[in-house]
Design a protein around this motif. Structure first.
Motif: not given
Length: 395
Positions: A112, A173, A132, A108, A205
């Motif tokens: 990102l 996300v 997140l 993650i 995502f």
């Protein structure tokens, strides 16, 4: 230095400063001083943990096989057998898009960082597993929050999401089944979400940490198997009962993977060949490993539901549709931080206050552990909540 170079340098500097100022991880802060002192854990979002001996017995991993393993570095993207096994289950024909990571958290963070730039708009859930949202914010993104409403039992409202996606949206996300509520998309909602994201031309995502644990709906396919601008994440820390193995994965477009590799060269470089060997055998035998845990989770979910129904004055429980965490509300007047401290101090029970997820009137309650442990923990919650509740308290 020309103006373009100056602008790029300014953006890099802004991103660097923002990462240094990232918000504390509230859940990890809560666990840091409490996790190893608890006798009973009903806080976690994962399953009962397997031991190495249990894993070897299920999978037929011999000591000779372990003893013969050389401790050399693994390839940056992970060993080929493990990448192939992950792809075979979640994204057939796309093994070249798989990266093995240290849990899903590393994936993650790297993904990102590879995609999001200062000024981008990123749609995030609330409540949410903090990685997140906070990583994107620290990278300089403007967050547009897709609120899952307690009044709707946290059911995802796709119309609400549609109003958040704009021409500036860089990524959406999500994680379904959802942490901490256990909320799910049904198949129709899943396809509508994918259509929205593809129409906007942004990235999706997709955190599928609990994708193997679904109760009321059909398990959702990994969208990285069919979408071009999708990065999906998985981990052995949740449904597999193997958090200490520290193995996760992501499935991402080749250009995103290339940037992730560049970033990884400055941090972890690769994962452990020992962990990858065990993870490969697990991924080749997912149902053998996950199956018993899934059945235990189903039973524990029923037990949790019955317990909540027996204590309507103390607990308001939206029943989780996936995963092994619930997000019940306590009566007004019950300080959930005091409740969680009381549970640990007086009963040895670990529970997470909802403040870690932006809802101070709730707690995250995990039901993936042993059934006896869950029963003991729930009994302690009922006692402690009763002692703290006002006689006139209501939700």
């Amino acid at each position: 230095m020309n103006s373009d170079s100056t602008h790029a340098a300014d953006l890099q500097k802004a991103a660097s400063q923002a990462l240094g100022d990232i918000e504390p991880a509230l859940l990890e802060d809560w666990f840091r001083s409490r996790y190893f002192d608890a006798k009973i854990d009903i806080s976690s979002s994962g399953m009962q943990n397997y031991s190495l001996g249990q894993l070897r017995g299920m999978l037929g991993v011999s000591m000779d096989e372990l003893d013969g393993l050389p401790f050399r570095d693994s390839p940056t993207l992970g060993c080929e057998p493990l990448r192939a096994a992950i792809a075979a289950r979640y994204a057939p024909t796309r093994s070249e898009r798989v990266m093995v990571t240290h849990g899903s958290t590393e994936g993650i963070f790297l993904a990102l960082s590879a995609v999001v730039r200062p000024g981008d708009e990123v749609v995030v859930l609330s409540p949410v597993y903090q990685s997140l949202s906070s990583v994107a914010s620290a990278l300089g993104a403007t967050l547009r929050v897709w609120e899952l409403s307690p009044a709707e039992d946290f059911t995802p409202d796709l119309d609400r999401l549609a109003g958040l996606i704009t021409a500036k949206t860089r990524a959406v996300v999500v994680n379904f089944p959802h942490n901490p509520t256990g909320a799910m998309l049904d198949p129709q909602g899943y396809h509508r979400l994918l259509e929205m994201v593809e129409a906007a031309g942004c990235y999706l995502f997709w955190d599928a940490a609990f994708g193997e644990l679904v109760y009321d709906f059909t398990p959702l396919p990994d969208p990285a198997a069919i979408m071009e601008k999708c990065v999906s994440f998985g981990t052995m820390s949740k449904a597999f009962g193997l958090p200490g193995l520290r193995i996760g994965w992501c499935i991402a477009p080749p250009d995103v993977l290339a940037t992730m590799v560049k970033l990884r060269d400055y941090v972890t470089i690769s994962t452990s060949p020992l962990n990858e060997l065990l993870a490969t055998r697990v991924m080749e035998n997912v149902d053998t490993v996950v199956g018993p845990l899934r059945e235990q989770a189903r039973f524990n979910r029923l037990l949790l539901s019955t317990w909540a129904a027996d204590h309507p004055d103390l607990i308001s429980l939206p029943l989780p549709h996936g995963g092994v965490s619930a997000f019940p509300a306590l009566p007004r007047g019950v300080d959930t931080i005091s409740l969680c401290d009381k549970l640990l101090d007086e009963h040895g029970v670990l529970l997470v206050p909802g403040l870690c997820f932006g809802h101070p009137d709730r707690v995250r309650l995990g039901f993936g552990g042993g059934t006896d442990e869950l029963q003991a923990g729930l009994e302690a919650v009922a006692i402690a909540a009763s002692e703290l509740a006002s006689p006139v308290a209501a939700y």
